[in-house]
Design an enzyme around this catalytic site. Structure first.
Site, short mmCIF file in Angstrom:
data_model
loop_
_atom_site.label_atom_id
_atom_site.label_comp_id
_atom_site.label_asym_id
_atom_site.label_seq_id
_atom_site.Cartn_x
_atom_site.Cartn_y
_atom_site.Cartn_z
N ALA A 11 31.13 -21.30 32.24
CA ALA A 11 30.46 -22.29 33.10
C ALA A 11 30.83 -22.18 34.57
O ALA A 11 30.34 -22.95 35.39
CB ALA A 11 30.77 -23.70 32.60
N GLY A 14 27.17 -17.77 37.39
CA GLY A 14 25.92 -17.29 36.84
C GLY A 14 25.13 -18.34 36.06
O GLY A 14 24.98 -19.49 36.49
N GLY A 16 25.72 -19.81 33.22
CA GLY A 16 26.51 -20.91 32.67
C GLY A 16 26.74 -22.00 33.71
O GLY A 16 26.61 -23.20 33.40
N SER A 139 20.12 -11.64 24.46
CA SER A 139 19.51 -10.77 25.48
C SER A 139 18.48 -9.85 24.83
O SER A 139 18.62 -9.49 23.65
CB SER A 139 20.60 -9.92 26.13
N TYR A 164 27.33 -3.56 24.37
CA TYR A 164 26.69 -4.80 24.82
C TYR A 164 25.48 -5.12 23.93
O TYR A 164 25.32 -6.25 23.47
CB TYR A 164 26.26 -4.63 26.28
N1 LIG Z 1 22.43 -11.52 33.93
C1 LIG Z 1 21.51 -11.04 33.09
O1 LIG Z 1 20.58 -10.31 33.51
C2 LIG Z 1 21.57 -11.36 31.64
C3 LIG Z 1 20.52 -10.90 30.82
C4 LIG Z 1 20.56 -11.21 29.45
C5 LIG Z 1 21.60 -11.95 28.95
N2 LIG Z 1 22.62 -12.37 29.75
C6 LIG Z 1 23.70 -13.14 29.15
O2 LIG Z 1 23.95 -14.28 29.92
C7 LIG Z 1 25.28 -14.75 29.68
C8 LIG Z 1 25.92 -15.18 31.00
O3 LIG Z 1 26.08 -14.06 31.83
P1 LIG Z 1 25.76 -14.08 33.40
O4 LIG Z 1 24.65 -13.13 33.60
O5 LIG Z 1 25.65 -15.46 33.89
O6 LIG Z 1 27.08 -13.35 33.97
P2 LIG Z 1 28.37 -13.87 34.75
O7 LIG Z 1 28.00 -14.49 36.05
O8 LIG Z 1 29.28 -12.69 34.78
O9 LIG Z 1 28.94 -15.00 33.81
C9 LIG Z 1 29.64 -14.68 32.64
C10 LIG Z 1 30.58 -15.81 32.33
O10 LIG Z 1 31.32 -15.44 31.13
C11 LIG Z 1 32.71 -15.54 31.44
N3 LIG Z 1 33.52 -14.58 30.69
C12 LIG Z 1 33.47 -13.24 30.74
N4 LIG Z 1 34.45 -12.71 29.97
C13 LIG Z 1 35.14 -13.76 29.44
C14 LIG Z 1 36.27 -13.88 28.60
N5 LIG Z 1 36.96 -12.81 28.18
N6 LIG Z 1 36.69 -15.11 28.24
C15 LIG Z 1 36.04 -16.22 28.69
N7 LIG Z 1 34.97 -16.18 29.50
C16 LIG Z 1 34.53 -14.96 29.88
C17 LIG Z 1 32.82 -15.25 32.92
O11 LIG Z 1 34.06 -15.68 33.43
P3 LIG Z 1 34.67 -14.99 34.77
O12 LIG Z 1 33.87 -15.52 35.92
O13 LIG Z 1 36.10 -15.43 34.76
O14 LIG Z 1 34.50 -13.51 34.60
C18 LIG Z 1 31.62 -16.04 33.44
O15 LIG Z 1 31.94 -17.39 33.51
C19 LIG Z 1 25.99 -13.61 28.95
O16 LIG Z 1 26.11 -13.93 27.59
C20 LIG Z 1 25.04 -12.43 29.13
O17 LIG Z 1 25.13 -11.50 28.07
C21 LIG Z 1 22.62 -12.10 31.09
#
Ligand SMILES: NC(=O)c1ccc[n+]([C@@H]2O[C@H](COP(=O)([O-])OP(=O)(O)OC[C@H]3O[C@@H](n4cnc5c(N)ncnc54)[C@H](OP(=O)(O)O)[C@@H]3O)[C@@H](O)[C@H]2O)c1
Length: 280
Positions: A11, A14, A16, A139, A164
């Site tokens: 949260a 991005g 979250g 995804s 992934y």
């Molecule tokens: N962006 C896209 O194009 C896209 C497309 C399809 C699906 N998704 C999905 O969307 C979801 C959110 O991703 P996002 O795109 O918003 O990316 P993001 O900005 O990198 O956010 C990811 C979040 O997950 C946390 N996280 C990562 N590794 C972790 C760990 N080991 N333990 C606890 N928390 C962890 C991160 O914490 P930190 O900030 O501390 O790293 C961050 O809060 C993911 O499940 C991703 O697969 C994204």
């Protein structure tokens, strides 16, 4: 959503963070799950400032250590008499193969076992708070993947994308199996694809992949736009009672063929249970 308690993982940034912001703006109490205390605090301050909603709590857990998820879930259960919405969103893309504290390949562990364990730990609380909703951020990356039960830890032929994609297929299989287990409880489970969103997730992509990410970055969605279907599934009366579906842009879409294989979903559930038990 005024009397609702929602928990959102990942949260602090991005999709979250945009989800937590919108749910807080709608009046929900929000528990923000973050792995880094400082980043979580900064995101919380920003959301409180922008929404004037003070009811934001944090749970700190690094998903690369399953014990931290168990401990966090126990804290939530001790503090919260009710939980209406769980958004499993925390996820990572790992260009290099690494292992977690529990000895599991990091992408599978964080992106799938993390969703699985937190949900299982909070399931009784969600059921007793019904109507309740679980939203799993998956995804389109799942589409050409399959679950390699012979090598879930990807010891052979690792690639960041392969890991992934497998973890995101696991999110879809998990959602469908969970929905079938929840039938008749008043709790629902759905999953979704947020589109291609400009966040931190692909920061560790290297080489040609890095160049592609840079090229498409200007065309990516904002986190707010990416979070739209998550927020809709978490809060809209339009999806009351809808369960076991995969959504893109608020539309029910078919996921890949393997995701509908109930034998694979059951096997993944059993293997995931064994993996979290072994890490306790
Ligand atoms: N962006 C896209 O194009 C896209 C497309 C399809 C699906 N998704 C999905 O969307 C979801 C959110 O991703 P996002 O795109 O918003 O990316 P993001 O900005 O990198 O956010 C990811 C979040 O997950 C946390 N996280 C990562 N590794 C972790 C760990 N080991 N333990 C606890 N928390 C962890 C991160 O914490 P930190 O900030 O501390 O790293 C961050 O809060 C993911 O499940 C991703 O697969 C994204």
């Amino acid at each position: 959503m005024n009397d609702k308690i929602c928990l959102v993982t990942g949260a602090n940034s991005g999709i979250g963070k945009a989800t937590a912001m919108a749910l807080a703006a709608g009046g929900s109490k929000v528990i923000m799950v973050c792995r880094n205390r400082e980043k979580g605090e900064a995101a919380r301050d920003e959301i409180v400032r922008d929404t004037r909603n003070e009811y934001l709590d944090r749970m700190i857990a690094d998903y690369s250590d399953l014990r931290q998820i168990r401990r966090g879930a126990a804290e939530v259960k001790a503090k919260c008499p009710r939980l209406h919405t769980l958004v499993n969103n925390a996820g990572a893309y790992n260009g290099k193969r690494t292992l977690t504290a529990d000895g599991y390949e990091s992408t599978f562990a964080v992106n799938h076992l993390g969703y699985f364990l937190l949900t299982v730990e909070l399931l009784d609380l969600l059921k007793s708070s019904a109507p309740a909703r679980i939203v799993n951020v998956a995804s389109e990356a799942h589409r050409n993947s399959h679950i390699n039960f012979d090598d879930l830890n990807l010891e052979n032929g690792y690639s960041g994308w392969k890991a992934y994609a497998q973890s995101k297929l696991a999110n879809v299989l998990f959602t469908y199996k969970l929905a079938s287990k929840l039938e008749g409880t008043g709790a629902t489970a759905n999953c979704m694809h947020p589109g291609f969103v400009g966040t931190n997730i692909f920061n560790s992509v290297k080489g040609i992949g890095r160049k592609i990410v840079r090229l498409i970055t200007p065309f990516m969605r904002t986190p707010e736009k990416g979070a739209d279907t998550v927020i809709w599934l978490a809060s809209s009366p339009e999806v009351e009672g809808i369960t076991g579906r995969y959504f893109i842009d608020r539309k029910d879409k078919p996921s890949n063929t393997e995701s509908y294989d109930v034998a694979i979903a059951s096997r993944l559930w059993d293997v995931s249970e064994q993996m979290i038990r072994a890490a306790s």
